[in-house]
Design a protein around this motif. Structure first.
Motif, PDB file in Angstrom:
ATOM      1  N   ARG A  97       0.835  -1.206   0.000  1.00  0.00           N
ATOM      2  CA  ARG A  97       0.000   0.000   0.000  1.00  0.00           C
ATOM      3  C   ARG A  97       0.869   1.255   0.000  1.00  0.00           C
ATOM      4  O   ARG A  97       0.605   2.211  -0.736  1.00  0.00           O
ATOM      5  CB  ARG A  97      -0.923  -0.017   1.211  1.00  0.00           C
ATOM      6  CG  ARG A  97      -1.774   1.239   1.348  1.00  0.00           C
ATOM      7  CD  ARG A  97      -2.544   1.216   2.658  1.00  0.00           C
ATOM      8  NE  ARG A  97      -3.633   0.257   2.632  1.00  0.00           N
ATOM      9  CZ  ARG A  97      -4.388  -0.029   3.695  1.00  0.00           C
ATOM     10  NH1 ARG A  97      -4.136   0.551   4.868  1.00  0.00           N
ATOM     11  NH2 ARG A  97      -5.385  -0.884   3.599  1.00  0.00           N
ATOM     12  N   ASP A  98       1.925   1.262   0.824  1.00  0.00           N
ATOM     13  CA  ASP A  98       2.835   2.414   0.869  1.00  0.00           C
ATOM     14  C   ASP A  98       3.546   2.595  -0.464  1.00  0.00           C
ATOM     15  O   ASP A  98       3.740   3.729  -0.931  1.00  0.00           O
ATOM     16  CB  ASP A  98       3.874   2.230   1.978  1.00  0.00           C
ATOM     17  CG  ASP A  98       3.279   2.349   3.369  1.00  0.00           C
ATOM     18  OD1 ASP A  98       2.163   2.907   3.505  1.00  0.00           O
ATOM     19  OD2 ASP A  98       3.925   1.881   4.328  1.00  0.00           O
ATOM     20  N   PHE A  99       3.956   1.482  -1.076  1.00  0.00           N
ATOM     21  CA  PHE A  99       4.623   1.521  -2.378  1.00  0.00           C
ATOM     22  C   PHE A  99       3.714   2.150  -3.434  1.00  0.00           C
ATOM     23  O   PHE A  99       4.143   2.991  -4.232  1.00  0.00           O
ATOM     24  CB  PHE A  99       5.020   0.096  -2.771  1.00  0.00           C
ATOM     25  CG  PHE A  99       5.557  -0.066  -4.161  1.00  0.00           C
ATOM     26  CD1 PHE A  99       6.845   0.352  -4.481  1.00  0.00           C
ATOM     27  CD2 PHE A  99       4.779  -0.659  -5.149  1.00  0.00           C
ATOM     28  CE1 PHE A  99       7.342   0.185  -5.769  1.00  0.00           C
ATOM     29  CE2 PHE A  99       5.273  -0.826  -6.442  1.00  0.00           C
ATOM     30  CZ  PHE A  99       6.557  -0.404  -6.749  1.00  0.00           C
ATOM     31  N   VAL A 100       2.468   1.751  -3.441  1.00  0.00           N
ATOM     32  CA  VAL A 100       1.503   2.297  -4.395  1.00  0.00           C
ATOM     33  C   VAL A 100       1.275   3.781  -4.146  1.00  0.00           C
ATOM     34  O   VAL A 100       1.285   4.599  -5.083  1.00  0.00           O
ATOM     35  CB  VAL A 100       0.172   1.518  -4.318  1.00  0.00           C
ATOM     36  CG1 VAL A 100      -0.934   2.256  -5.078  1.00  0.00           C
ATOM     37  CG2 VAL A 100       0.346   0.110  -4.864  1.00  0.00           C
ATOM     38  N   ARG A 101       1.082   4.152  -2.904  1.00  0.00           N
ATOM     39  CA  ARG A 101       0.832   5.555  -2.574  1.00  0.00           C
ATOM     40  C   ARG A 101       2.022   6.414  -2.948  1.00  0.00           C
ATOM     41  O   ARG A 101       1.856   7.509  -3.510  1.00  0.00           O
ATOM     42  CB  ARG A 101       0.502   5.685  -1.087  1.00  0.00           C
ATOM     43  CG  ARG A 101       0.373   7.124  -0.576  1.00  0.00           C
ATOM     44  CD  ARG A 101      -0.596   7.944  -1.415  1.00  0.00           C
ATOM     45  NE  ARG A 101      -1.936   7.372  -1.438  1.00  0.00           N
ATOM     46  CZ  ARG A 101      -2.891   7.778  -2.250  1.00  0.00           C
ATOM     47  NH1 ARG A 101      -2.648   8.728  -3.148  1.00  0.00           N
ATOM     48  NH2 ARG A 101      -4.096   7.224  -2.195  1.00  0.00           N
ATOM     49  N   PHE A 102       3.217   5.938  -2.660  1.00  0.00           N
ATOM     50  CA  PHE A 102       4.419   6.694  -3.021  1.00  0.00           C
ATOM     51  C   PHE A 102       4.498   6.841  -4.541  1.00  0.00           C
ATOM     52  O   PHE A 102       4.807   7.934  -5.052  1.00  0.00           O
ATOM     53  CB  PHE A 102       5.667   5.976  -2.493  1.00  0.00           C
ATOM     54  CG  PHE A 102       6.951   6.736  -2.710  1.00  0.00           C
ATOM     55  CD1 PHE A 102       7.280   7.824  -1.925  1.00  0.00           C
ATOM     56  CD2 PHE A 102       7.831   6.351  -3.717  1.00  0.00           C
ATOM     57  CE1 PHE A 102       8.468   8.523  -2.131  1.00  0.00           C
ATOM     58  CE2 PHE A 102       9.011   7.042  -3.934  1.00  0.00           C
ATOM     59  CZ  PHE A 102       9.333   8.137  -3.136  1.00  0.00           C
ATOM     60  N   GLY A 103       4.185   5.785  -5.261  1.00  0.00           N
ATOM     61  CA  GLY A 103       4.205   5.855  -6.720  1.00  0.00           C
ATOM     62  C   GLY A 103       3.197   6.842  -7.269  1.00  0.00           C
ATOM     63  O   GLY A 103       3.490   7.587  -8.213  1.00  0.00           O
TER      64      GLY A 103
END
Length: 479
Positions: A97-103
């Motif tokens: 989820r953090d990876f997606v949000r950062f992207g």
């Protein structure tokens, strides 16, 4: 007394623990700080960022890999998916989820307000020549951000001159996201879908445009880039069709077919291998490039052309093995039961110009995946293109006869498994007792060089480890 295979498995189990621990050092590394004082920057990573080399020490002469590369971060996140599926990574949902949000946050950046004048105050005057021009910074907006290659892990634009655009990152991220969606519904939240659609739209629009290769050196049309783009469009199209959007899915499939036709043009009937790019080259030494192996692995096509079953990629792999067996002193003589340490291409001059963990591991993984496919019953074409390759690996005259019986399949699959182990043993030979993996190891001494504790090297080990586990399971289950 343990067999060689048992000793290798024991080492791999121990190395997996090292790799799993090390790879997490760069994931959401909010505890780290990078003082890039020459450029007036103090970088503190945000959640969801993945630092390519968290142990980077600029004062010690390390190359500056303290960035969030779209390419590297996607490969690392995909390796973490494997850790989640096989070893119950407890933070998988939040980490993804953090990876997606950062992207997604990166797609909202805007370089139009930046200029050398606004950022030059904190930059050492001697380093201004390395800063991007105002025109280049102004292009970093909208969809073009997906060709940005790398970002600061604090979510800001990289202001340093670099090889841009590089269009493989969105494709690798799309493939990574699609694979997480297959794991379970909880990974399919709306932000995930939003990021996936942005990546697929970018690939559809930009896939036929020239860009820099994955080694970040040459502008052109590259086998690696086109293959992972094709794979992302094919898998994305299937997901869209299953989700009810048949129109958009069919449109992506049509673009993927165009890419597939362009990929076939990379085959050189004269040289008998896949060319790394089809443009007029500046140096032909890069025609034969280990990126072809990585392309097939990262695209992960089940069968046919550009899969591990492709006779033409077999020929390419054999010629790459021959190249590095000749070129590197550490491969002369080659120890018994070992595969050659693999680099990138002939006469490589980057840093030590040595062997790379990711390409040597990638070659091992190639054979493990081939083992799994043959053991599972996939058809192996035996023809002029791969006759020499099969004879080398299988070792007798039956190698050029298509394995049709159960016994023949077991023989071929066992030979491929052993060949994969030969390359994994080479990695073991050049891995220190600590288990740490750098980017390269020197072609003459075997000493580790370049970036220390490279996340991509650990990701390559994790995927190769998993491929070996699946290969052995497939082979033994078929007995």
């Amino acid at each position: 007394m343990r067999s060689a295979a048992e000793e290798l498995a024991r080492w791999m189990d121990a190395e997996l623990q090292v790799a799993a621990t090390a790879i997490f050092q760069g994931v959401s590394a909010t505890h780290l700080v990078m003082e890039r004082s020459s450029f007036g920057e103090k970088i503190v990573p945000k959640p969801g960022s993945i630092v390519a080399a968290p142990a980077t020490d600029l004062s010690g002469g390390d190359p500056d890999y303290f960035f969030h590369w779209l390419r590297d971060s996607s490969l690392v996140m995909d390796a973490l998916r494997i850790l989640h599926m096989r070893h119950a990574w407890e933070g998988a949902h939040q980490g993804f989820r953090d990876f997606v949000r950062f992207g997604l946050d990166l797609t909202g950046l805007d370089g139009t307000w930046l200029s050398q004048e606004t950022i030059r105050k904190g930059i050492n005057p001697d380093f201004l020549k390395y800063v991007r021009s105002d025109e280049d910074l102004a292009r970093a907006t909208g969809e073009a951000l997906l060709g940005e290659v790398r970002y600061n892990p604090d979510g800001t634009l990289d202001i340093i001159k670099w090889s841009r655009p590089q269009n493989d990152g969105p494709a690798l991220r799309a493939l990574c996201v699609l694979r997480y969606l297959q794991v379970g519904e909880r990974f399919g939240e709306q932000p995930t879908v939003d990021l996936l659609m942005k990546d697929l739209a970018f690939i559809e629009r930009c896939c036929m445009e020239p860009c820099y290769d994955l080694w970040e050196e040459e502008l052109g049309h590259h086998y690696y880039t086109h293959l992972v783009q094709m794979a992302a469009l094919e898998d994305g199209a299937r997901w869209l069709i299953q989700s009810g959007d048949e129109g958009q899915g069919n449109r992506l499939l049509a673009v993927a077919q165009t890419l597939r036709r362009s990929l076939d043009l990379h085959w050189s009937p004269e040289k008998r291998f896949y060319l790394s790019r089809t443009d007029s080259p500046r140096n032909t030494r890069k025609d034969l490039d280990a990126s072809a192996i990585l392309a097939v692995l990262h695209a992960n096509r089940a069968e046919g052309a550009h899969s591990v079953l492709d006779p033409k990629i077999h020929a390419t792999v054999e010629k790459l093995e021959n190249l590095f067996a000749r070129e590197y002193r550490i491969n002369d003589p080659l120890p018994h039961g070992r595969g050659p340490a693999m680099g990138r291409y002939a006469d490589d001059h980057y840093l030590s110009g040595g062997a790379w963990y990711m390409t040597t591991l990638g070659t091992a993984e190639f054979y493990y995946r081939l083992t799994e496919r043959i053991a599972a019953g996939c058809e192996l074409e035996c023809c002029e293109d791969n006759a020499s390759f099969l004879t080398r690996v299988v070792g007798d005259g039956t190698a050029t006869t298509q394995p049709s019986t159960r016994e023949a399949r077991r023989k071929f699959a066992g030979a491929f498994l052993n060949r994969g182990d030969a390359f994994m043993l080479t990695v073991k030979d050049y891995t220190p007792a600590s288990g740490e993996l750098s980017e390269q190891f020197d072609q003459s001494t075997g000493r580790q060089t370049s970036a220390k504790n490279l996340a991509w090297s650990y990701a390559a080990f994790i995927t190769a480890y998993d491929a070996r586990q699946r290969a052995r399971s497939s082979l033994f289950l078929k007995r």
